[in-house]
Design a protein around this motif. Structure first.
Motif, mmCIF file in Angstrom:
data_model
loop_
_atom_site.group_PDB
_atom_site.id
_atom_site.type_symbol
_atom_site.label_atom_id
_atom_site.label_comp_id
_atom_site.label_asym_id
_atom_site.label_seq_id
_atom_site.Cartn_x
_atom_site.Cartn_y
_atom_site.Cartn_z
ATOM 1 N N ALA A 219 0.847 -1.201 0.000
ATOM 2 C CA ALA A 219 0.000 0.000 0.000
ATOM 3 C C ALA A 219 0.876 1.242 0.000
ATOM 4 N N VAL A 220 0.309 2.333 -0.472
ATOM 5 C CA VAL A 220 1.012 3.623 -0.409
ATOM 6 C C VAL A 220 0.048 4.702 0.058
ATOM 7 N N TYR A 221 0.606 5.748 0.670
ATOM 8 C CA TYR A 221 -0.157 6.953 0.913
ATOM 9 C C TYR A 221 -0.011 7.831 -0.335
ATOM 10 N N TYR A 222 -1.024 8.647 -0.584
ATOM 11 C CA TYR A 222 -0.935 9.585 -1.715
ATOM 12 C C TYR A 222 -1.105 10.983 -1.167
ATOM 13 N N TYR A 223 -0.088 11.834 -1.411
ATOM 14 C CA TYR A 223 -0.166 13.216 -0.947
ATOM 15 C C TYR A 223 -0.342 14.090 -2.173
ATOM 16 N N GLY A 224 -1.595 14.555 -2.414
ATOM 17 C CA GLY A 224 -1.918 15.216 -3.674
ATOM 18 C C GLY A 224 -1.235 16.528 -3.947
ATOM 19 N N LEU B 169 -3.157 5.260 -11.694
ATOM 20 C CA LEU B 169 -1.937 4.604 -12.182
ATOM 21 C C LEU B 169 -1.382 3.656 -11.124
ATOM 22 N N LEU B 170 -1.452 4.070 -9.880
ATOM 23 C CA LEU B 170 -0.927 3.238 -8.802
ATOM 24 C C LEU B 170 -1.843 2.055 -8.531
ATOM 25 N N GLU B 171 -3.158 2.303 -8.518
ATOM 26 C CA GLU B 171 -4.113 1.220 -8.245
ATOM 27 C C GLU B 171 -4.060 0.167 -9.345
ATOM 28 N N ARG B 172 -3.812 0.628 -10.577
ATOM 29 C CA ARG B 172 -3.753 -0.305 -11.690
ATOM 30 C C ARG B 172 -2.615 -1.295 -11.515
ATOM 31 N N GLU B 173 -1.588 -0.899 -10.795
ATOM 32 C CA GLU B 173 -0.470 -1.805 -10.558
ATOM 33 C C GLU B 173 -0.719 -2.722 -9.363
ATOM 34 N N GLY B 174 -1.936 -2.668 -8.835
ATOM 35 C CA GLY B 174 -2.297 -3.571 -7.750
ATOM 36 C C GLY B 174 -2.039 -3.034 -6.361
ATOM 37 N N LEU B 175 -1.719 -1.751 -6.266
ATOM 38 C CA LEU B 175 -1.451 -1.196 -4.937
ATOM 39 C C LEU B 175 -2.730 -0.689 -4.287
ATOM 40 N N THR C 89 11.205 3.347 -10.647
ATOM 41 C CA THR C 89 12.225 2.580 -9.917
ATOM 42 C C THR C 89 11.652 1.545 -8.954
ATOM 43 N N VAL C 90 10.425 1.761 -8.461
ATOM 44 C CA VAL C 90 9.879 0.771 -7.537
ATOM 45 C C VAL C 90 8.897 -0.153 -8.252
ATOM 46 N N LEU C 91 7.955 0.437 -8.984
ATOM 47 C CA LEU C 91 6.944 -0.387 -9.639
ATOM 48 C C LEU C 91 7.383 -0.917 -10.990
#
Lengths: 220, 477, 249
Positions: C9-14, C32-38, C123-125
């Motif tokens: 999981a990640v936090y998102y700071y808009g 974009l992040l959710e699409r990668e399964g996060l 670099t991470v995903l």
């Protein structure tokens, strides 16, 4: 009053900080890594210096005095100032033929006595050098009583003798190898080419206040 | 309190922006210097390591400033160099004049020295009947025109060929009009050669003063520095207290960083190292060498460990060459001896935040200067620090004129901002208001009018990201 | 950051500018992040990273607001930020801002976990993108803080390089500041105007239909100038650009 200023300034500096800031040791590794094989140093020095209009004449240990003379004659240099009491100066003088051709003028008096001639009549100054620097190009000179400072500065042409086996990788290396820190002469300098400026519209122009030409006689 | 009548950057900047010739001159010149520098720093690892070394050497020297200055003095004196100290520029001028008077000197040739600009030395000497002629071509040009330098390395960078040609034609006797650079240079050579010959004294700056050996190092391309320091019987060198370096071996890396950062040269024509006056058997060189060490508020900067990084500067000029503000307005707009990024942090500290807080905002904090500084001065961080010092009148602040840039209105604005943003409900309410009322933004009122005069009015979106995220079902923390 | 393990999981700071002016782009970043399964968490109590007050020297006010932000991320998830300048504020300046403060530990913990969006994607995903859009000419503006404070240079280009139907035309002065600088634009408006005009002219001369950038401040600034000039170049945040080009129709 000057005495007071010194105390005021030092006192301000000494009392300014609370604890001394811990010192980080400096890492000279980047300079240590700058080396070139002995055989490549001259080529690099020459390339760097020619890029700023230095001229080179390749010569030999035996033949350089006559090469200098030939050059002077061919270039129409009629008065060459030199240091008569160096080994090289003695060799130069003894190879010189009296009569027609360039005049060899000894720098054997104080500048006060020779000044007008130096500024107005001398075409070229001849000096030896202590060595060279490969990384950047450059000659090392240590002016002395025998080879005074103005020889390489006032005449419009500077003729410099370089032993190509005495070329160091970097200025840093030269200074450390020769242990300059244990005794500096009143004047030491590096010269990398004829004088130049880019102060007018960043356009390079040569021959400003120092010599207009630097000719290196490189002993190979 | 802000000092009334202090120089203000903005009006001068606006004037410069409207001068298309000046803008073109500067843009071309800066682009050239940027390209030259890039061409000699092609290895990113070498750059990173060399500048780390430079930063460490300079920071190390600044950290030990009082001891190194004493060691420098001891060794200079031992070498026969007479050392003088001056706390203020007035004292420094008085010292220089006294030395000249002692020798009956009235004709001086000068090498480039930014410290002498701080002192307004030429003006002072002229006032006291001493001719002080600049011998560096760029400085000579601006002296002829009665101007001050607009760049610390290339003082006449704001002038083009035509302007210089006209200047020489008008001001130099027997000079025929020419725009050919070689011919213009030859004219200057002729004039100055006479002056070197006749001068009673030479004055120079100092690029590096080596404590270990008592050696003064001078960097130059033209030969005027050597002429000024070796031909006349008297040489006076001027340096700021921060110019001292600890050891002789520290010089080569700093010298390399300086020449490459300043003009993209691997080495200059001359590197001149002076460790004494004419020796007992030497035939030339000055009979006396004097070193004047000037403070002028540097000791105050030294007192703050963070701000002392300002003193690392080796005066390469790379920061101003890469600055998007400097390259558009040039040096004179700053109305300071040191323009550009280094000027923006140095000048307010030496002149006082109450007088020159204007300079602190002549920056978008883009960081282009930080990227190229060869001794890693964190210029943008220091700007932020000085902005804090300028707007808050803390009696314990070490900075001159602290609080001198404070404005009640700004204090209030940020208080309101903090109130709106530390309360998330208030913030979201404000967001709702801004989005729902987005067509009613007071775009014509200051400060927004400054924006909208040249840009379309920014319109908030119909709904905030907070709303969109909630709608979409993105989980809250 | 390179080679870090994928988190769950990640936090998102808009960021406040995205919140108010480019919320769709902010949402695209989340997609974009959710699409990668996060699993993406958006703390609704977020407001502003406090950079404006900090840059102007109002550090007490900045700290007040920053103190609220650092309390929003109790778990150890990375904090993804679609702005180089805001990410830099949190990562580079929060620890100094809280020096000597009881919240220093928390501020440092947040700083350690902050990562800029494009950096995270690359670099991470290690995202793989398939371009479903039409042929397009685009240009890229490198935002100063992202570039110089966060080292964001290659990452956005690597993302754009994966889009086969776009042609990336570089700017002449890609790395030059656009003149926004936060309050700089209103304190020195003439210089700022000169800078943004040069940037807009540079962009117009590329013939690109779209200007892509990763910083909302730059987009607002440059977009405002482009519009005033009557240029038709569309300014887009990279998150929105990538999502639009790659989402299933």
């Amino acid at each position: 009053m000057p005495e007071e200023a010194r105390e005021r300034i030092l006192r301000k500096l000494r009392t300014a900080r609370g604890e001394p800031v811990p010192e980080k040791k400096s890492n000279f590794g980047v300079l240590e890594r700058k080396t070139w094989p002995q055989g490549e140093r001259y080529a690099r020095l020459r390339r760097m210096m020619e890029a700023v209009r230095t001229e080179f004449v390749e010569t030999t240990r035996e033949g350089w005095p006559s090469d200098v003379l030939d050059f002077a004659r061919a270039q129409g240099l009629s008065a060459i100032l030199y240091g008569p009491r160096t080994t090289e100066g003695v060799r130069l003088a003894s190879s010189w033929q009296a009569g027609a051709g360039p005049r060899l003028v000894p720098y054997d008096r104080s500048v006060e006595e020779i000044k007008r001639e130096l500024f107005e009549e001398i075409d070229a100054g001849f000096t030896t050098t202590r060595g060279g620097i490969a990384e950047t190009g450059g000659l090392i000179l240590w002016p002395s009583p025998e080879e005074p400072r103005l020889l390489s500065l006032v005449p419009p042409v500077h003729l410099a003798l370089l032993d190509t086996e005495r070329i160091y990788d970097t200025f840093w290396q030269a200074l450390r190898a020769e242990q300059w820190a244990s005794g500096m002469p009143a004047n030491a300098l590096l010269i990398s080419g004829p004088s130049k400026t880019a102060d007018i519209e960043q356009t390079l122009a040569y021959g400003v206040h120092g010599p207009k030409r630097l000719v290196v006689f490189a002993i190979r | 309190m802000s000092v009334e009548g202090s120089p203000a950057f903005r009006p001068e900047a606006v004037r410069a922006l409207c001068d298309s010739q000046l803008r073109a001159n500067f843009r071309r010149a800066m682009d050239g210097l940027v390209a030259k520098r890039a061409a000699v720093f092609t290895d990113p690892i070498e750059w990173r390591e060399l500048r780390a070394l430079g930063a460490s050497l300079r920071a190390g020297a600044i950290a030990r400033l009082p001891e190194l200055l004493e060691e420098l003095e001891r060794n200079c004196v031992g070498n026969g160099i007479r050392v003088h100290w001056a706390e203020t520029t007035q004292e420094a001028n008085a010292v220089v004049l006294a030395i000249l008077r002692e020798h009956g000197a009235s004709r001086v040739v000068k090498g480039k020295s930014m410290v002498s600009e701080e002192m307004h030395l030429n003006e002072f000497l002229e006032h006291h009947g001493v001719e002080s002629l600049e011998s560096d071509l760029g400085e000579y040009i601006i002296q002829l025109d009665g101007e001050t330098p607009s760049h610390i390395i290339m003082p006449a960078i704001h002038k083009n060929k035509g302007q210089i040609a006209r200047l020489f034609g008008q001001k130099i006797r027997d000079a025929r009009y020419t725009e050919d650079v070689d011919e213009l240079t030859a004219i200057a050579r002729r004039v100055l050669r006479r002056k070197f010959f006749e001068a009673d004294a030479g004055i120079s700056g100092v690029n590096f003063a080596v404590a270990q050996t008592g050696t003064l190092c001078l960097v130059e391309n033209e030969g005027n520095g050597r002429m000024s320091t070796h031909v006349p019987p008297l040489h006076i060198a001027l340096m700021g207290i921060e110019k001292v370096v600890e050891r002789l071996e520290d010089v080569p890396p700093l010298y390399s960083l300086l020449t490459r950062s300043a003009t993209g040269q691997m080495i200059t024509t001359y590197f001149n190292m002076i460790t004494g006056p004419r020796g007992p058997e030497e035939k030339d060189g000055p009979l006396e060498v004097h070193l004047v060490i000037l403070d002028n508020e540097r000791s105050r900067i030294y007192a703050d460990v963070e701000l002392a990084a300002t003193l690392r500067c080796i005066r390469c000029g790379a920061c101003m060459n890469h600055c998007p503000v400097y390259s558009r307005v040039g040096g004179h707009a700053y109305q300071a001896v040191y323009p550009g990024p280094i000027g923006k942090i140095l000048t307010p500290q030496t002149e006082g935040l109450d007088r020159r807080h204007d300079l602190l905002h002549a920056s978008s904090l883009c960081g282009a200067c930080v990227e190229v500084c060869p001794v890693e001065i964190p210029i943008t961080e220091l700007l932020i620090r000085l902005r804090k010092e300028a707007t808050h009148a803390d009696p314990r602040s070490p900075v001159r004129g602290a609080g001198g840039g404070r404005r009640r209105l700004e204090d209030l604005a940020w208080r309101l901002w903090a109130t709106a943003h530390r309360n998330s409900r208030l913030y979201r309410l404000a967001g709702l208001a801004a989005t729902r009322l987005r067509h009613f933004l007071p775009a014509r009122l200051p400060p927004l009018s400054a924006w909208t005069s040249t840009r379309a009015t920014p319109r908030p979106a119909p709904r905030t990201l907070h709303e969109l995220a909630r709608e979409k079902g993105v989980p809250d923390a | 950051m390179a080679g870090r393990e994928r988190p769950e999981a990640v936090y998102y700071y808009g960021t406040c500018l995205v919140d108010l002016f480019y919320p769709e782009a902010g949402l695209c970043g989340i997609r974009l992040l959710e699409r990668e399964g996060l699993r993406v968490i958006f703390p609704q109590a977020q407001t502003c990273c406090a950079q404006p007050a900090f840059n102007c020297g109002y550090h007490d006010e900045a700290r007040e607001v920053a103190r609220v932000q650092i309390a929003l991320f109790p778990e150890s998830h990375p904090i993804v930020v679609p702005s180089g300048s805001c990410a830099a504020m949190m990562k580079r300046h929060y620890p100094a801002l809280f020096e000597g403060d009881p919240d220093l530990r928390r501020a440092q913990a947040v700083a350690d976990r902050v990562v800029e969006l494009t950096d995270f994607l690359v670099t991470v995903l290690r995202v793989r993108l398939t371009d479903l859009g039409d042929q397009a000419r685009v240009t890229w503006h490198a935002s100063c803080h992202a570039l110089r404070d966060m080292g964001i240079d290659e990452q956005p280009k690597r993302l754009l390089a994966q889009l086969n139907n776009i042609k990336l035309v570089p700017l002449d002065r890609e790395r030059e500041c656009c003149g926004f600088g936060g309050t700089f634009a209103v304190r020195e408006p003439e210089i700022s105007a000169a800078m943004v005009e040069d940037k807009a002219a540079d962009i117009a001369s590329t013939g690109a239909a779209t200007l892509v950038s990763a910083d909302a401040g730059c987009l607002l600034n440059i977009g405002g100038r482009l519009e005033a000039r009557g240029d038709t170049v569309r300014p887009m945040h990279i998150a929105e650009f990538l999502w639009e080009r790659t989402r299933e129709r």
